[in-house]
Design a protein around this motif. Structure first.
Motif, PDB file in Angstrom:
ATOM      1  N   LYS A  52      81.282  98.948  27.001  1.00 53.31           N
ATOM      2  CA  LYS A  52      80.347  99.377  28.049  1.00 53.31           C
ATOM      3  C   LYS A  52      80.507  98.535  29.308  1.00 53.31           C
ATOM      4  O   LYS A  52      80.245  99.014  30.425  1.00 53.31           O
ATOM      5  CB  LYS A  52      78.913  99.260  27.517  1.00 53.31           C
ATOM      6  CG  LYS A  52      77.861  99.923  28.381  1.00 53.31           C
ATOM      7  CD  LYS A  52      77.936 101.429  28.284  1.00 53.31           C
ATOM      8  CE  LYS A  52      76.785 102.076  29.064  1.00 53.31           C
ATOM      9  NZ  LYS A  52      76.887 103.553  29.025  1.00 53.31           N
TER      10      LYS A  52
ATOM     11  N   SER B 254      82.209  93.925  26.049  1.00 54.51           N
ATOM     12  CA  SER B 254      82.012  95.180  25.323  1.00 54.51           C
ATOM     13  C   SER B 254      82.708  96.317  26.073  1.00 54.51           C
ATOM     14  O   SER B 254      83.053  96.185  27.250  1.00 54.51           O
ATOM     15  CB  SER B 254      80.520  95.488  25.193  1.00 54.51           C
ATOM     16  OG  SER B 254      79.956  95.723  26.485  1.00 54.51           O
TER      17      SER B 254
ATOM     18  N   SER C 146      74.129  94.096  26.890  1.00 52.29           N
ATOM     19  CA  SER C 146      74.744  92.783  26.666  1.00 52.29           C
ATOM     20  C   SER C 146      74.885  91.976  27.947  1.00 52.29           C
ATOM     21  O   SER C 146      75.238  90.805  27.907  1.00 52.29           O
ATOM     22  CB  SER C 146      76.126  92.956  26.018  1.00 52.29           C
ATOM     23  OG  SER C 146      76.960  93.733  26.841  1.00 52.29           O
TER      24      SER C 146
ATOM     25  N   GLU D 138      75.467  95.718  32.787  1.00 55.20           N
ATOM     26  CA  GLU D 138      75.290  96.908  31.945  1.00 55.20           C
ATOM     27  C   GLU D 138      73.887  97.464  32.103  1.00 55.20           C
ATOM     28  O   GLU D 138      73.686  98.684  32.212  1.00 55.20           O
ATOM     29  CB  GLU D 138      75.559  96.559  30.491  1.00 55.20           C
ATOM     30  CG  GLU D 138      75.429  97.750  29.556  1.00 55.20           C
ATOM     31  CD  GLU D 138      75.642  97.386  28.095  1.00 55.20           C
ATOM     32  OE1 GLU D 138      75.249  98.204  27.218  1.00 55.20           O
ATOM     33  OE2 GLU D 138      76.171  96.299  27.831  1.00 55.20           O
TER      34      GLU D 138
ATOM     35  N   ASN E  25      81.271  99.619  20.185  1.00 51.37           N
ATOM     36  CA  ASN E  25      82.420  99.328  21.056  1.00 51.37           C
ATOM     37  C   ASN E  25      83.661 100.141  20.695  1.00 51.37           C
ATOM     38  O   ASN E  25      83.559 101.355  20.541  1.00 51.37           O
ATOM     39  CB  ASN E  25      82.688  97.825  21.044  1.00 51.37           C
ATOM     40  CG  ASN E  25      81.556  97.056  21.691  1.00 51.37           C
ATOM     41  OD1 ASN E  25      81.330  97.185  22.880  1.00 51.37           O
ATOM     42  ND2 ASN E  25      80.817  96.295  20.908  1.00 51.37           N
TER      43      ASN E  25
ATOM     44  N   GLY F 191      82.191  87.517  21.438  1.00 47.62           N
ATOM     45  CA  GLY F 191      81.989  88.876  21.910  1.00 47.62           C
ATOM     46  C   GLY F 191      81.320  89.724  20.857  1.00 47.62           C
ATOM     47  O   GLY F 191      81.258  89.356  19.682  1.00 47.62           O
ATOM     48  N   PRO F 192      80.815  90.879  21.256  1.00 51.33           N
ATOM     49  CA  PRO F 192      80.081  91.736  20.318  1.00 51.33           C
ATOM     50  C   PRO F 192      80.993  92.310  19.248  1.00 51.33           C
ATOM     51  O   PRO F 192      82.216  92.367  19.398  1.00 51.33           O
ATOM     52  CB  PRO F 192      79.516  92.833  21.218  1.00 51.33           C
ATOM     53  CG  PRO F 192      80.433  92.868  22.407  1.00 51.33           C
ATOM     54  CD  PRO F 192      80.868  91.456  22.607  1.00 51.33           C
TER      55      PRO F 192
ATOM     56  N   ASN G  19      80.248  86.654  16.944  1.00 49.58           N
ATOM     57  CA  ASN G  19      79.430  87.463  17.854  1.00 49.58           C
ATOM     58  C   ASN G  19      78.088  86.785  18.102  1.00 49.58           C
ATOM     59  O   ASN G  19      77.203  87.359  18.717  1.00 49.58           O
ATOM     60  CB  ASN G  19      79.212  88.878  17.296  1.00 49.58           C
ATOM     61  CG  ASN G  19      78.474  88.867  15.969  1.00 49.58           C
ATOM     62  OD1 ASN G  19      78.039  87.821  15.488  1.00 49.58           O
ATOM     63  ND2 ASN G  19      78.315  90.030  15.362  1.00 49.58           N
TER      64      ASN G  19
ATOM     65  N   ALA H 247      84.516  94.537  19.578  1.00 51.08           N
ATOM     66  CA  ALA H 247      85.156  94.319  20.884  1.00 51.08           C
ATOM     67  C   ALA H 247      86.652  94.044  20.755  1.00 51.08           C
ATOM     68  O   ALA H 247      87.376  94.062  21.748  1.00 51.08           O
ATOM     69  CB  ALA H 247      84.484  93.179  21.631  1.00 51.08           C
TER      70      ALA H 247
ATOM     71  N   TRP I 101      78.060 103.203  23.392  1.00 48.27           N
ATOM     72  CA  TRP I 101      79.210 102.549  22.755  1.00 48.27           C
ATOM     73  C   TRP I 101      78.738 101.305  21.990  1.00 48.27           C
ATOM     74  O   TRP I 101      79.285 100.215  22.159  1.00 48.27           O
ATOM     75  CB  TRP I 101      80.283 102.186  23.780  1.00 48.27           C
ATOM     76  CG  TRP I 101      80.866 103.346  24.517  1.00 48.27           C
ATOM     77  CD1 TRP I 101      80.724 103.644  25.826  1.00 48.27           C
ATOM     78  CD2 TRP I 101      81.682 104.397  23.957  1.00 48.27           C
ATOM     79  NE1 TRP I 101      81.394 104.807  26.145  1.00 48.27           N
ATOM     80  CE2 TRP I 101      81.996 105.292  25.003  1.00 48.27           C
ATOM     81  CE3 TRP I 101      82.167 104.674  22.676  1.00 48.27           C
ATOM     82  CZ2 TRP I 101      82.767 106.439  24.831  1.00 48.27           C
ATOM     83  CZ3 TRP I 101      82.937 105.809  22.494  1.00 48.27           C
ATOM     84  CH2 TRP I 101      83.241 106.674  23.556  1.00 48.27           C
ATOM     85  N   SER I 102      77.710 101.496  21.162  1.00 46.51           N
ATOM     86  CA  SER I 102      77.086 100.354  20.471  1.00 46.51           C
ATOM     87  C   SER I 102      78.049  99.622  19.541  1.00 46.51           C
ATOM     88  O   SER I 102      77.916  98.418  19.321  1.00 46.51           O
ATOM     89  CB  SER I 102      75.865 100.836  19.680  1.00 46.51           C
ATOM     90  OG  SER I 102      76.233 101.867  18.763  1.00 46.51           O
TER      91      SER I 102
END
Length: 532
Positions: A359, A357, A491, A495, A408, A212-213, A328, A216, A405-406
């Motif tokens: 988002k 994320s 992502s 989104e 997160n 995950g990013p 990630n 997160a 929300w870059s």
């Protein structure tokens, strides 16, 4: 369906009483054949050769009380009846050699006779499925009763017992809530993932891969998995966490696997290493994709064999650690590019969970907002909250396309920290939220790099080629460049769809943003993965 009982001859309890007096005593092997509601078609009687005469007496007595019951003798070596390994091996050999026919017969395993060791072995073998049946427990009747005794059939499928199943369900719900940090999340996919992860966490010791990013919540989830396992008695050691992105060269080898004094310049003493430190505990390797290939090779052996060689050492050491890895990066693509070992990926990819994320799960923004407010209040020592207008404004912005929300949940945590600090009397007002929104917009604007609209070829030519790009009107090039730009900054297709169709999607009864994006890209022969 016929009923077959597998039982060990009771060399003490089945021998009670002499002559005709034996009928005045409760003898478990005899009595289980005297129940009108338990009809035994065949009794498989296990005994040592030294007890053959007793076995013959028991078979004769059973023929009197239950002539329809066939008694089959099996000589089993119980030379060491109190040695667990010996008894288990003997009974396992019997189970493997016996021809079970579960489609035609039902099997009951009598666990009243034999030594306590034998009874435990019968239970374990039945639980493991070597004896495909249920347990049979017998006991004498109450005093002054002429009944042949009592019996109970125990099904080891615990889901069939309502009270036990209810407790299991409650325990599962508590574990799931714990993994979510007590947050009542609403995202259905996320909830299903956490529900399965709870089962895996308490039932399996195999590696878990969390992807995950950044931001997160991979580290927090690994921490909760560790704490849940420790609560359930699945491990007793400590949690050892390491960010693999900080490990390079000799430092990586030394940090993970330890070193001997003098192994390299600066190694003035022995070092155990993080794998050894995680013995009997859990090792969380965050950003595992950043490890070098040499470290990956050593890590693979350590996972499989629980053994490794410290840097500069002549002999191996062992560490029985459990592993959670986080990343990630797309490890499959890294493996194809030769940056990550395929054999290591195969070993840690048994249980893989991708954390979405923020988002991608905006329906969970509000409960996470309340969680962050509570966390800040606990640290600050006083209650901090949003008034109604402030909450409405913040949530509307947070769910809008303007909010990327870059980072997160790190963005959310930092945002609440700023607003909570600036709130007079612990009350976050609309003005405080408005100021925070400007700050977030400015932050996200600098992190986004939209394409120069006058040069769409910078985005499109790598995807379409020169010929494909030149075949499009400039108007189409501009439109497609905008779509590609949004997809690059997203992502997932869902989104991207929320950003591209932020107005029209609200007019539809059901939204399938991913499908709309897929159709747009397909018009130009593109897929979302091509852009990513």
């Amino acid at each position: 369906m016929k009923t077959t009982v597998i039982s060990i001859l009771g060399t003490t309890m089945d021998r009670r009483g002499k002559g005709e007096n034996r009928w005045d005593k409760w003898r478990p092997t005899i009595s289980m054949c005297q129940h009108d509601d338990l009809l035994i078609d065949r009794l498989e009687l296990l005994f040592d050769r030294r007890s053959t005469s007793l076995a013959k007496q028991v078979r004769e007595d059973i023929s009197q009380v239950s002539p329809e019951t066939e008694v089959v003798f099996h000589n089993v070596n119980f030379n060491e009846p109190w040695d667990f390994e010996s008894v288990y091996s003997s009974l396992l050999d019997f189970a493997r050699a016996y021809r079970f026919r579960p489609s035609k017969e039902q099997y009951l395993v009598h666990i009243t006779t034999g030594t306590h060791v034998a009874q435990i072995c019968l239970y374990l073998l039945t639980e493991a499925g070597y004896f495909p049946g249920k347990l049979l427990q017998t006991s004498p009747a109450e005093r002054a009763s002429n009944a042949p005794g009592q019996y109970q059939i125990i099904d080891l499928d615990l889901s069939k017992y309502d009270q036990i199943a209810s407790r299991f369900k409650k325990e599962h719900q508590e574990g799931t809530a714990y993994l979510k940090g007590g947050i009542e999340t609403n995202n259905a996919d996320f909830n299903r993932m956490i529900e399965q992860l709870e089962k895996v966490s308490v039932r399996s010791q195999e590696p878990i891969l969390i992807t995950g990013p950044t931001g997160a919540g991979k580290s927090q989830l690994a921490q909760r998995v560790y704490e849940l396992r420790k609560q359930r008695g699945k491990l007793k050691g400590k949690l050892v966490t390491v960010n693999c992105a900080t490990l390079r060269g000799e430092n990586a080898m030394s940090a993970l696997f330890g070193h001997k004094k003098g192994a390299f310049t600066g190694a003035t003493s022995d070092r155990a290493g993080l794998l050894k430190e995680a013995n009997s505990g859990l090792l969380f390797l965050d950003e595992i994709g950043e490890l070098g290939l040499d470290e990956q090779a050593m890590l693979l052996r350590a996972i499989e064999d629980k053994r490794f060689t410290p840097f500069g050492a002549d002999s191996e050491v062992s560490s029985n650690f459990q592993l959670i890895a986080g990343t990630n990066r797309d490890l499959i693509q890294c493996a194809k590019a030769g940056q990550f070992r395929e054999d290591l990926l195969a070993r840690i990819d048994l249980w893989t969970y991708r954390l979405p994320s923020l988002k991608e799960r905006l329906e969970d923004l509000e409960p996470n907002l309340d969680y962050e407010l509570e966390q800040f209040s606990n640290k600050a020592g006083y209650r901090v909250s949003l008034n109604k207008d402030a909450r409405t404004l913040y949530l509307a912005f947070g769910k809008s396309p303007a909010a990327s929300w870059s980072a997160n949940f790190r963005d959310l945590n930092a945002s609440i920290t700023r607003m909570g600090t600036l709130a007079d009397g612990g009350r976050i007002t609309r003005n405080v939220v408005a100021e925070e929104i400007k700050r977030l917009e400015g932050k996200w604007l600098t992190t986004q790099q939209p394409p120069n609209p006058t040069t769409p070829q910078l985005l499109l030519e790598p995807l379409l080629g020169s010929a494909g790009l030149n075949a499009l009107d400039y108007y189409e090039q501009m439109n497609l460049a905008g779509i590609v730009s949004v997809c690059k900054a997203s992502s997932s297709m869902a989104e991207a769809g929320r950003k591209l169709f932020d107005k029209s999607r609200n007019l539809k009864k059901s939204n399938n943003d991913s499908h709309r994006v897929k159709q747009l890209l397909a018009k130009y022969g593109l897929e979302f993965s091509d852009i990513q």
